[in-house]
Design an enzyme around this catalytic site. Sequence first.
Site, PDB file in Angstrom:
ATOM      1  N   CYS A   7      -8.877   2.260  -5.494  1.00 17.48           N
ATOM      2  CA  CYS A   7      -7.782   2.339  -4.525  1.00 17.48           C
ATOM      3  C   CYS A   7      -6.728   1.307  -4.926  1.00 17.48           C
ATOM      4  O   CYS A   7      -6.898   0.587  -5.901  1.00 17.48           O
ATOM      5  CB  CYS A   7      -8.260   2.130  -3.089  1.00 17.48           C
ATOM      6  N   GLY A   8      -5.672   1.244  -4.193  1.00 10.27           N
ATOM      7  CA  GLY A   8      -4.557   0.367  -4.550  1.00 10.27           C
ATOM      8  C   GLY A   8      -4.907  -1.105  -4.657  1.00 10.27           C
ATOM      9  O   GLY A   8      -4.502  -1.780  -5.593  1.00 10.27           O
TER      10      GLY A   8
END
Length: 95
Positions: A7-8
């Site tokens: 994820c980010g």
Amino acid sequence: MKILAVCGFGVGSSMLLKMTAEKAVKELDINAEVENTDLSTAQATPADLYLTSAELKTELVHSVNAPVYSVKKFMDKEEVKQCLMDFRTKSNQND
């Protein structure tokens, strides 16, 4: 086999995806190590399979040398199992 859930920032959603992937791996009896990480670390970390969101898949697919699967619902074990089964089928075809 090494699977990276991405994820980010490598904290929230990738941890959920990691936990779901661990359950799916266990049910499918796949010998795999599942880790979660952020996008930039994933781009520099070799793995056999990357699981991420559709938004991050575009960036990730151009910077790694392994399949990248996008997952819509990070807590949906059946969706993740389908990704793993598809990966396993394609891997077996390439052997």
